[in-house]
Design a protein around this motif. Structure first.
Motif, mmCIF file in Angstrom:
data_model
loop_
_atom_site.group_PDB
_atom_site.id
_atom_site.type_symbol
_atom_site.label_atom_id
_atom_site.label_comp_id
_atom_site.label_asym_id
_atom_site.label_seq_id
_atom_site.Cartn_x
_atom_site.Cartn_y
_atom_site.Cartn_z
ATOM 1 N N THR A 53 0.836 -1.204 0.000
ATOM 2 C CA THR A 53 0.000 0.000 0.000
ATOM 3 C C THR A 53 0.871 1.255 0.000
ATOM 4 O O THR A 53 0.593 2.212 -0.724
ATOM 5 N N SER A 54 1.943 1.242 0.789
ATOM 6 C CA SER A 54 2.861 2.385 0.817
ATOM 7 C C SER A 54 3.528 2.580 -0.541
ATOM 8 O O SER A 54 3.682 3.712 -1.009
ATOM 9 N N ILE A 55 3.907 1.459 -1.178
ATOM 10 C CA ILE A 55 4.545 1.538 -2.495
ATOM 11 C C ILE A 55 3.569 2.094 -3.532
ATOM 12 O O ILE A 55 3.918 2.965 -4.340
ATOM 13 N N MET A 56 2.336 1.617 -3.502
ATOM 14 C CA MET A 56 1.331 2.068 -4.459
ATOM 15 C C MET A 56 0.986 3.547 -4.251
ATOM 16 O O MET A 56 0.766 4.290 -5.221
ATOM 17 N N LYS A 57 0.942 3.970 -3.002
ATOM 18 C CA LYS A 57 0.694 5.388 -2.719
ATOM 19 C C LYS A 57 1.839 6.247 -3.258
ATOM 20 O O LYS A 57 1.617 7.363 -3.748
ATOM 21 N N PHE A 58 3.053 5.722 -3.162
ATOM 22 C CA PHE A 58 4.214 6.445 -3.672
ATOM 23 C C PHE A 58 4.121 6.628 -5.187
ATOM 24 O O PHE A 58 4.347 7.727 -5.711
ATOM 25 N N PHE A 59 3.776 5.556 -5.896
ATOM 26 C CA PHE A 59 3.678 5.651 -7.351
ATOM 27 C C PHE A 59 2.513 6.535 -7.781
ATOM 28 O O PHE A 59 2.610 7.279 -8.761
ATOM 29 N N THR A 60 1.410 6.476 -7.048
ATOM 30 C CA THR A 60 0.286 7.360 -7.363
ATOM 31 C C THR A 60 0.681 8.811 -7.140
ATOM 32 O O THR A 60 0.298 9.700 -7.896
ATOM 33 N N PHE A 61 1.474 9.060 -6.081
ATOM 34 C CA PHE A 61 1.986 10.413 -5.828
ATOM 35 C C PHE A 61 2.851 10.885 -6.995
ATOM 36 O O PHE A 61 2.727 12.032 -7.445
ATOM 37 N N LEU A 62 3.710 10.000 -7.508
ATOM 38 C CA LEU A 62 4.589 10.359 -8.627
ATOM 39 C C LEU A 62 3.789 10.697 -9.888
ATOM 40 O O LEU A 62 4.239 11.477 -10.724
ATOM 41 N N GLY A 63 2.612 10.094 -10.005
ATOM 42 C CA GLY A 63 1.785 10.353 -11.182
ATOM 43 C C GLY A 63 0.838 11.526 -11.004
ATOM 44 O O GLY A 63 0.055 11.839 -11.907
ATOM 45 N N GLY A 64 0.911 12.191 -9.851
ATOM 46 C CA GLY A 64 0.032 13.320 -9.562
ATOM 47 C C GLY A 64 0.591 14.645 -10.028
ATOM 48 O O GLY A 64 1.672 14.721 -10.626
ATOM 49 N N GLY A 65 -0.145 15.696 -9.727
ATOM 50 C CA GLY A 65 0.159 17.030 -10.235
ATOM 51 C C GLY A 65 1.545 17.562 -9.953
ATOM 52 O O GLY A 65 2.299 17.859 -10.878
ATOM 53 N N PHE A 66 1.929 17.682 -8.669
ATOM 54 C CA PHE A 66 3.200 18.331 -8.322
ATOM 55 C C PHE A 66 4.418 17.582 -8.871
ATOM 56 O O PHE A 66 5.288 18.203 -9.499
ATOM 57 N N PRO A 67 4.545 16.256 -8.648
ATOM 58 C CA PRO A 67 5.704 15.553 -9.206
ATOM 59 C C PRO A 67 5.775 15.633 -10.728
ATOM 60 O O PRO A 67 6.877 15.749 -11.292
ATOM 61 N N VAL A 68 4.636 15.552 -11.400
ATOM 62 C CA VAL A 68 4.618 15.643 -12.861
ATOM 63 C C VAL A 68 5.115 17.014 -13.310
ATOM 64 O O VAL A 68 5.880 17.135 -14.275
ATOM 65 N N VAL A 69 4.698 18.054 -12.597
ATOM 66 C CA VAL A 69 5.157 19.409 -12.914
ATOM 67 C C VAL A 69 6.667 19.518 -12.718
ATOM 68 O O VAL A 69 7.367 20.097 -13.558
ATOM 69 N N VAL A 70 7.183 18.952 -11.638
ATOM 70 C CA VAL A 70 8.622 19.005 -11.351
ATOM 71 C C VAL A 70 9.416 18.283 -12.438
ATOM 72 O O VAL A 70 10.404 18.822 -12.966
ATOM 73 N N VAL A 71 8.986 17.066 -12.781
ATOM 74 C CA VAL A 71 9.668 16.298 -13.833
ATOM 75 C C VAL A 71 9.601 17.047 -15.155
ATOM 76 O O VAL A 71 10.590 17.116 -15.901
#
Length: 222
Positions: A53-71
């Motif tokens: 669950t922690s891993i999946m939350k991490f990947f969902t976070f990476l696919g969200g707004g702020f990380p996508v903007v940073v990348v």
């Protein structure tokens, strides 16, 4: 690979992805993917553990707004300041922004409600197609395309493709695991983005070809 072959492949992939998305969309509209979604959701969520669950939350976070903007900003800086490739910059921006616009448009067309059976996190808005899946496919797909030509070794290119696939698949699966998307949402997102990415690459390659031909004509006239 010959440029004409590349153009043919890009157009074929775009068309095939668009047709496949249309088929999925019809099945979703007619409620004929219920069993398909149910089987995959049961399998994916049946793997639930605190660590996963922690891993999946991490990947969902990476696919969200702020990380996508940073990348996105990092890639923009790299293309503009390091490689000095402005045409690649335009392709990258077009793919990423176009994917967001396409996703919002499709969500408003289909207005599919999100699953409610087993939610691990909260999510708002319509469900089909998955925005995270579309963003991941577009972002990491176009990055793989743009960086491929700048990597000279087979190992480096293989690593680029493997990392891109892992990121795209992990983000998509995380949305199913966390209970905020149906599998058909994720599949639809991949297909919609695949079509948009491929047609964008096709147009970009056509532009590059015409630019090269124009430069040859100018050189001959001198």
């Amino acid at each position: 690979m010959n440029l004409k072959i590349q153009l043919t492949w890009a157009f074929f992939i775009s068309l095939l992805s668009a047709i496949s998305f249309g088929a999925i969309a019809l099945l979703v509209t007619d409620h004929k993917v219920v069993q398909f979604d149910k089987v995959i959701i049961s399998f994916v969520q049946g793997l639930e553990t605190p660590l996963l669950t922690s891993i999946m939350k991490f990947f969902t976070f990476l696919g969200g707004g702020f990380p996508v903007v940073v990348v996105t900003l990092i890639i923009l800086f790299f293309l503009y300041k390091v490689l000095h490739h402005r045409s690649e910059l335009i392709l990258f921006i077009s793919v990423v922004i176009g994917s967001v616009i396409l996703n919002e448009t499709l969500k408003l067309i289909f207005k599919r409600a999100r699953p409610v059976l087993h939610r691990i996190i909260d999510a708002n808005g319509f469900s089909f197609p998955s925005g995270h899946s579309m963003a991941a496919f577009s972002l990491y797909g176009v990055v793989a395309f743009l960086l491929w030509r700048h990597i000279s070794t087979a190992l480096g290119r293989s690593a680029l493709i493997v990392i891109s696939i892992i990121m795209i698949m992990a983000i998509g699966i995380s949305r199913i695991y966390l209970g905020v998307h149906y599998p058909s949402d994720v599949l639809g997102g991949f297909l919609a983005s695949g079509s948009w990415l491929a047609i964008s690459i096709w147009y970009y390659q056509r532009y590059q070809e015409r630019r090269y031909e124009d430069m040859k004509i100018l050189e001959e006239l001198r």
